[in-house]
Scaffold this motif. Structure first.
Motif, PDB file in Angstrom:
ATOM      1  N   VAL A 132       1.576  10.982   3.587  1.00 30.39           N
ATOM      2  CA  VAL A 132       2.429  10.945   2.392  1.00 30.39           C
ATOM      3  C   VAL A 132       2.075  12.175   1.561  1.00 30.39           C
ATOM      4  O   VAL A 132       0.976  12.269   1.014  1.00 30.39           O
ATOM      5  CB  VAL A 132       2.209   9.655   1.577  1.00 30.39           C
TER       6      VAL A 132
ATOM      7  N   VAL B  87      -7.709  11.884   1.287  1.00 32.11           N
ATOM      8  CA  VAL B  87      -6.862  12.646   0.373  1.00 32.11           C
ATOM      9  C   VAL B  87      -7.247  14.113   0.402  1.00 32.11           C
ATOM     10  O   VAL B  87      -8.425  14.460   0.519  1.00 32.11           O
ATOM     11  CB  VAL B  87      -6.955  12.082  -1.068  1.00 32.11           C
TER      12      VAL B  87
ATOM     13  N   PHE C  12      -1.929  12.306   1.183  1.00 28.62           N
ATOM     14  CA  PHE C  12      -2.713  11.138   1.575  1.00 28.62           C
ATOM     15  C   PHE C  12      -2.477  10.907   3.066  1.00 28.62           C
ATOM     16  O   PHE C  12      -1.338  10.889   3.537  1.00 28.62           O
ATOM     17  CB  PHE C  12      -2.298   9.899   0.794  1.00 28.62           C
TER      18      PHE C  12
ATOM     19  N   LEU D 220      -5.034   2.692  -6.199  1.00 32.87           N
ATOM     20  CA  LEU D 220      -5.591   3.370  -5.029  1.00 32.87           C
ATOM     21  C   LEU D 220      -6.812   2.644  -4.471  1.00 32.87           C
ATOM     22  O   LEU D 220      -7.031   2.655  -3.254  1.00 32.87           O
ATOM     23  CB  LEU D 220      -5.952   4.817  -5.373  1.00 32.87           C
TER      24      LEU D 220
ATOM     25  N   ASN E 151       2.739   1.828  -3.208  1.00 38.13           N
ATOM     26  CA  ASN E 151       1.830   2.345  -4.235  1.00 38.13           C
ATOM     27  C   ASN E 151       1.631   3.852  -4.070  1.00 38.13           C
ATOM     28  O   ASN E 151       1.680   4.609  -5.055  1.00 38.13           O
ATOM     29  CB  ASN E 151       0.487   1.610  -4.139  1.00 38.13           C
ATOM     30  N   LEU E 152       1.441   4.303  -2.836  1.00 38.74           N
ATOM     31  CA  LEU E 152       1.257   5.738  -2.584  1.00 38.74           C
ATOM     32  C   LEU E 152       2.507   6.528  -2.961  1.00 38.74           C
ATOM     33  O   LEU E 152       2.416   7.626  -3.544  1.00 38.74           O
ATOM     34  CB  LEU E 152       0.907   5.978  -1.115  1.00 38.74           C
TER      35      LEU E 152
ATOM     36  N   VAL F 105      -5.429  -0.011  -2.317  1.00 36.67           N
ATOM     37  CA  VAL F 105      -4.915   0.569  -1.070  1.00 36.67           C
ATOM     38  C   VAL F 105      -6.072   0.821  -0.108  1.00 36.67           C
ATOM     39  O   VAL F 105      -6.002   0.481   1.081  1.00 36.67           O
ATOM     40  CB  VAL F 105      -4.156   1.879  -1.345  1.00 36.67           C
ATOM     41  N   GLN F 106      -7.154   1.407  -0.616  1.00 38.64           N
ATOM     42  CA  GLN F 106      -8.312   1.665   0.244  1.00 38.64           C
ATOM     43  C   GLN F 106      -8.891   0.367   0.795  1.00 38.64           C
ATOM     44  O   GLN F 106      -9.244   0.272   1.978  1.00 38.64           O
ATOM     45  CB  GLN F 106      -9.380   2.427  -0.535  1.00 38.64           C
TER      46      GLN F 106
ATOM     47  N   SER G  20       0.825  -1.211   0.000  1.00 37.02           N
ATOM     48  CA  SER G  20       0.000   0.000   0.000  1.00 37.02           C
ATOM     49  C   SER G  20       0.855   1.256   0.000  1.00 37.02           C
ATOM     50  O   SER G  20       0.637   2.177  -0.809  1.00 37.02           O
ATOM     51  CB  SER G  20      -0.918   0.000   1.223  1.00 37.02           C
ATOM     52  N   PHE G  21       1.837   1.316   0.893  1.00 33.21           N
ATOM     53  CA  PHE G  21       2.649   2.535   0.987  1.00 33.21           C
ATOM     54  C   PHE G  21       3.564   2.693  -0.232  1.00 33.21           C
ATOM     55  O   PHE G  21       3.811   3.824  -0.669  1.00 33.21           O
ATOM     56  CB  PHE G  21       3.462   2.530   2.285  1.00 33.21           C
TER      57      PHE G  21
ATOM     58  N   ASN H 171       2.888   6.756  -6.758  1.00 36.68           N
ATOM     59  CA  ASN H 171       1.976   7.784  -7.255  1.00 36.68           C
ATOM     60  C   ASN H 171       2.549   9.180  -7.028  1.00 36.68           C
ATOM     61  O   ASN H 171       2.416  10.073  -7.875  1.00 36.68           O
ATOM     62  CB  ASN H 171       0.619   7.673  -6.559  1.00 36.68           C
TER      63      ASN H 171
ATOM     64  N   ILE I 104      -8.219   5.761   4.592  1.00 38.53           N
ATOM     65  CA  ILE I 104      -7.307   6.615   3.839  1.00 38.53           C
ATOM     66  C   ILE I 104      -8.099   7.801   3.311  1.00 38.53           C
ATOM     67  O   ILE I 104      -9.216   7.644   2.819  1.00 38.53           O
ATOM     68  CB  ILE I 104      -6.614   5.842   2.699  1.00 38.53           C
TER      69      ILE I 104
END
Length: 276
Positions: free
Chosen positions: A212, A259, A269, A243, A180-181, A246-247, A177-178, A184, A257
């Motif tokens: 992030v 934004v 995020f 995303l 991926n963030l 991730v959610q 997940s992190f 992005n 999460i």
């Protein structure tokens, strides 16, 4: 006991069948000396309000499903059109090298379709977690180190933490997940700028927050409500699944999460996870 209860909700069965959703507000009545002389209780029938909220959520879910289906159909239509085009040209082509190049393009588009189906199945599959206590500070240091290998570029990553951040989670899913963030964020920077990763873990709170932030191009206001929709993307060649996964992972950890973004000013995020 002098406690105040605000909008406590519960279901009540009724003889005619079905039930009612009741909200209760309860507070003490005190005299000028502060002594409790009684209590005031307000009962509200919230049944119609709850039903209306459920209908609105259902509409939103159908709208999201429609957008996701349209996005998948769009990707399939593009790839199939390419495959059909090369297949038609192959029927009249006799040059071996040209035929091989057509075959490579057909294989590439077929692989793209396979990836879309795989992404969809990954999203639809329930998240299976293996929970144990993890230090998010150490996990994030490892993710930041991995980031430079996945996305080399002329950007900086700052990491700030004031204390240990121990949370029960699946370390593999959390790394995914992190990462991926952060990927992005590098794409928003276009490989130039700064990413700030920070941990807020107050000892008197029952949750940990990870921020992030990037100073990239930001997200248009009209697109913010859609960024967690499966298969919604503004990136050329993007699948739009990152995303939303991730959610889904955060929800599987009883976290969330959020934004915040402004065009030209960057994006933040905020991930919130319970300590227990």
């Amino acid at each position: 006991a002098g406690e105040v209860f605000t909008r406590v909700e519960f279901n009540v069965s009724i003889q005619s069948g079905g039930g009612k959703r009741i909200g209760v507000n309860l507070s003490p009545i005190t005299n000028p000396e502060g002594e409790i002389e009684g209590a005031i209780c307000l009962l509200s029938d919230l049944t119609e309000i709850v039903e209306l909220q459920n209908q609105m959520k259902l509409r939103e879910n159908f709208a999201a499903l429609g957008e996701m289906s349209a996005a998948i159909a769009h990707e399939f239509k593009n790839s199939l059109a390419t495959i059909v085009g090369y297949a038609q040209m192959s029927a009249a082509e006799t040059e071996v090298n040209t035929l091989q190049s057509y075959a490579r393009e057909i294989h590439k588009e077929s692989q793209a379709l396979s990836n879309i189906v795989t992404d969809f199945l990954n999203f639809a599959r329930p998240v299976m977690t293996s929970i144990y206590e993890v230090d998010l500070a150490e996990l994030l240091k490892a993710v930041i180190a991995d980031l430079k290998n996945f996305r080399p570029g002329d950007y900086n990553v700052r990491f700030v933490t004031s204390s240990d951040a121990l949370v029960p989670c699946d370390a593999t899913l959390m790394r995914q997940s992190f990462l991926n963030l952060l990927i992005n964020a590098t794409e928003a920077l276009e490989n130039r700028g700064t990413i700030l990763v920070s941990i807020d873990a107050p000892p008197d709170r029952n949750h940990v927050r990870v921020l992030v932030e990037d100073d990239g191009h930001g997200i248009p206001v009209d697109l913010l409500p859609k960024i967690f929709f499966p298969f919604f993307t503004t990136k050329p060649g993007g699948t739009g699944i990152g995303l939303s996964l991730v959610q889904k992972i955060m929800l599987a950890h009883n976290g969330r999460i959020e934004v915040q973004s402004a065009e030209g000013k960057g994006t933040r995020f905020t991930v919130t996870l319970p300590k227990a």
